[in-house]
Scaffold this motif. Structure first.
Motif, PDB file in Angstrom:
ATOM      1  N   THR A 101      54.837  38.513  42.687  1.00  0.00           N
ATOM      2  CA  THR A 101      54.060  37.294  42.881  1.00  0.00           C
ATOM      3  C   THR A 101      54.944  36.063  42.713  1.00  0.00           C
ATOM      4  O   THR A 101      54.858  35.118  43.498  1.00  0.00           O
ATOM      5  N   ALA A 102      55.807  36.087  41.701  1.00  0.00           N
ATOM      6  CA  ALA A 102      56.725  34.961  41.487  1.00  0.00           C
ATOM      7  C   ALA A 102      57.657  34.793  42.687  1.00  0.00           C
ATOM      8  O   ALA A 102      57.904  33.659  43.139  1.00  0.00           O
ATOM      9  N   ALA A 103      58.154  35.884  43.223  1.00  0.00           N
ATOM     10  CA  ALA A 103      59.025  35.819  44.410  1.00  0.00           C
ATOM     11  C   ALA A 103      58.284  35.212  45.593  1.00  0.00           C
ATOM     12  O   ALA A 103      58.836  34.395  46.341  1.00  0.00           O
ATOM     13  N   LEU A 104      57.016  35.580  45.755  1.00  0.00           N
ATOM     14  CA  LEU A 104      56.210  35.043  46.853  1.00  0.00           C
ATOM     15  C   LEU A 104      55.973  33.544  46.683  1.00  0.00           C
ATOM     16  O   LEU A 104      56.059  32.777  47.646  1.00  0.00           O
ATOM     17  N   VAL A 105      55.707  33.122  45.456  1.00  0.00           N
ATOM     18  CA  VAL A 105      55.488  31.689  45.186  1.00  0.00           C
ATOM     19  C   VAL A 105      56.764  30.905  45.467  1.00  0.00           C
ATOM     20  O   VAL A 105      56.726  29.863  46.142  1.00  0.00           O
ATOM     21  N   VAL A 106      57.889  31.379  44.979  1.00  0.00           N
ATOM     22  CA  VAL A 106      59.162  30.680  45.224  1.00  0.00           C
ATOM     23  C   VAL A 106      59.450  30.632  46.717  1.00  0.00           C
ATOM     24  O   VAL A 106      59.883  29.599  47.252  1.00  0.00           O
ATOM     25  N   HIS A 107      59.185  31.712  47.410  1.00  0.00           N
ATOM     26  CA  HIS A 107      59.376  31.737  48.862  1.00  0.00           C
ATOM     27  C   HIS A 107      58.512  30.673  49.542  1.00  0.00           C
ATOM     28  O   HIS A 107      58.981  29.949  50.421  1.00  0.00           O
TER      29      HIS A 107
ATOM     30  N   PRO B 279      57.339  32.879  34.058  1.00  0.00           N
ATOM     31  CA  PRO B 279      56.742  32.856  32.711  1.00  0.00           C
ATOM     32  C   PRO B 279      55.240  32.527  32.720  1.00  0.00           C
ATOM     33  O   PRO B 279      54.458  33.165  32.003  1.00  0.00           O
ATOM     34  N   VAL B 280      54.838  31.573  33.530  1.00  0.00           N
ATOM     35  CA  VAL B 280      53.422  31.204  33.597  1.00  0.00           C
ATOM     36  C   VAL B 280      52.612  32.341  34.202  1.00  0.00           C
ATOM     37  O   VAL B 280      51.531  32.681  33.703  1.00  0.00           O
ATOM     38  N   LEU B 281      53.131  32.934  35.269  1.00  0.00           N
ATOM     39  CA  LEU B 281      52.416  34.037  35.908  1.00  0.00           C
ATOM     40  C   LEU B 281      52.322  35.249  34.989  1.00  0.00           C
ATOM     41  O   LEU B 281      51.292  35.926  34.942  1.00  0.00           O
ATOM     42  N   ASP B 282      53.379  35.514  34.251  1.00  0.00           N
ATOM     43  CA  ASP B 282      53.351  36.636  33.317  1.00  0.00           C
ATOM     44  C   ASP B 282      52.244  36.428  32.271  1.00  0.00           C
ATOM     45  O   ASP B 282      51.445  37.335  32.020  1.00  0.00           O
ATOM     46  N   ARG B 283      52.208  35.257  31.713  1.00  0.00           N
ATOM     47  CA  ARG B 283      51.179  34.955  30.696  1.00  0.00           C
ATOM     48  C   ARG B 283      49.776  35.045  31.298  1.00  0.00           C
ATOM     49  O   ARG B 283      48.862  35.615  30.704  1.00  0.00           O
ATOM     50  N   LEU B 284      49.616  34.460  32.476  1.00  0.00           N
ATOM     51  CA  LEU B 284      48.318  34.454  33.133  1.00  0.00           C
ATOM     52  C   LEU B 284      47.844  35.877  33.469  1.00  0.00           C
ATOM     53  O   LEU B 284      46.721  36.267  33.152  1.00  0.00           O
ATOM     54  N   VAL B 285      48.706  36.653  34.100  1.00  0.00           N
ATOM     55  CA  VAL B 285      48.319  38.007  34.509  1.00  0.00           C
ATOM     56  C   VAL B 285      48.007  38.869  33.287  1.00  0.00           C
ATOM     57  O   VAL B 285      46.996  39.570  33.267  1.00  0.00           O
ATOM     58  N   ARG B 286      48.817  38.780  32.270  1.00  0.00           N
ATOM     59  CA  ARG B 286      48.559  39.582  31.053  1.00  0.00           C
ATOM     60  C   ARG B 286      47.235  39.186  30.405  1.00  0.00           C
ATOM     61  O   ARG B 286      46.472  40.054  29.969  1.00  0.00           O
ATOM     62  N   ALA B 287      46.943  37.893  30.360  1.00  0.00           N
ATOM     63  CA  ALA B 287      45.667  37.443  29.767  1.00  0.00           C
ATOM     64  C   ALA B 287      44.484  37.920  30.615  1.00  0.00           C
ATOM     65  O   ALA B 287      43.467  38.374  30.063  1.00  0.00           O
ATOM     66  N   LEU B 288      44.624  37.839  31.922  1.00  0.00           N
ATOM     67  CA  LEU B 288      43.525  38.277  32.796  1.00  0.00           C
ATOM     68  C   LEU B 288      43.292  39.785  32.695  1.00  0.00           C
ATOM     69  O   LEU B 288      42.159  40.242  32.634  1.00  0.00           O
ATOM     70  N   ILE B 289      44.374  40.550  32.679  1.00  0.00           N
ATOM     71  CA  ILE B 289      44.253  42.010  32.578  1.00  0.00           C
ATOM     72  C   ILE B 289      43.671  42.388  31.205  1.00  0.00           C
ATOM     73  O   ILE B 289      42.808  43.261  31.110  1.00  0.00           O
ATOM     74  N   ALA B 290      44.127  41.718  30.164  1.00  0.00           N
ATOM     75  CA  ALA B 290      43.630  42.015  28.814  1.00  0.00           C
ATOM     76  C   ALA B 290      42.134  41.722  28.694  1.00  0.00           C
ATOM     77  O   ALA B 290      41.414  42.417  27.974  1.00  0.00           O
TER      78      ALA B 290
END
Length: 185
Positions: free
Chosen positions: A85-91, A171-182
């Motif tokens: 997802t991060a790669a797609l956003v940077v792209h 870092p933001v996506l990691d935090r967001l995805v982990r919170a959503l999955i949790a």
């Protein structure tokens, strides 16, 4: 190898993203594509048909980008999902911002064009369903998908409008995805 129809659509995307909706004419698309006059109108008789074709081409290129930027078609772990997802956003904001700007111009135009609005809605639904299938592999559900897709759109838009030189969405996506999955547990 792209066919002539795809070359016309890619030129239209380039034109739309770099010069805006008012610059999008069949003649201008022919010029940008380096094709003879009348080529764009041979494939897309009306402006509405051209806009619909652009929306469909953007969607197809999104799927191709995911495949090109990721090691696997579907993430096996949260890390895979975040990295992809991060790669797609940077792209979207660094590598191909013109295409992303073309998408936002289409969204704006869809407000006043019922046919284009339905095309954009249908494409968004398909992309969201596809994203849901990716998220399901790591414990996400439909609500998680809707939140994540909305956040991605916001992150991309803000980076296009006010770019951060050291932008790293991971870092933001990691935090967001982990919170959503949790929150699904």
């Amino acid at each position: 190898m792209s066919g002539k129809r795809e070359l016309v659509l890619d030129a239209a995307i380039e034109l739309l993203g770099s010069r805006g909706i008012r610059a999008l004419t069949h003649r201008a698309v022919d010029e940008v594509a380096g094709m003879p006059a009348g080529s764009a109108s041979n494939y897309f008789r009306t402006r509405a048909a051209l806009l619909t074709g652009i929306a469909e081409r953007l969607e197809a290129r999104d799927y191709a980008d995911w495949e090109a930027l990721n090691r696997r078609p579907a993430p096996a772990t949260i890390e895979d999902l975040v990295d992809g997802t991060a790669a797609l956003v940077v792209h979207a904001v660094r590598t191909d911002p013109t295409r992303t700007l073309a998408r936002y111009a289409l969204f704006q135009e869809a407000r006043t064009s019922p046919v284009l609005r339905e095309t954009v809605r249908s494409g968004h639904r398909r992309l969201t369903e596809w994203a849901a299938s990716l998220l399901a592999n790591v414990g996400g559900d439909r609500a998680t998908t809707q939140i994540l897709v909305g956040q991605l759109e916001g992150i991309i838009l803000h980076q296009l409008v006010d770019p951060t030189p050291d932008f790293d969405p991971r870092p933001v996506l990691d935090r967001l995805v982990r919170a959503l999955i949790a929150s699904n547990d």
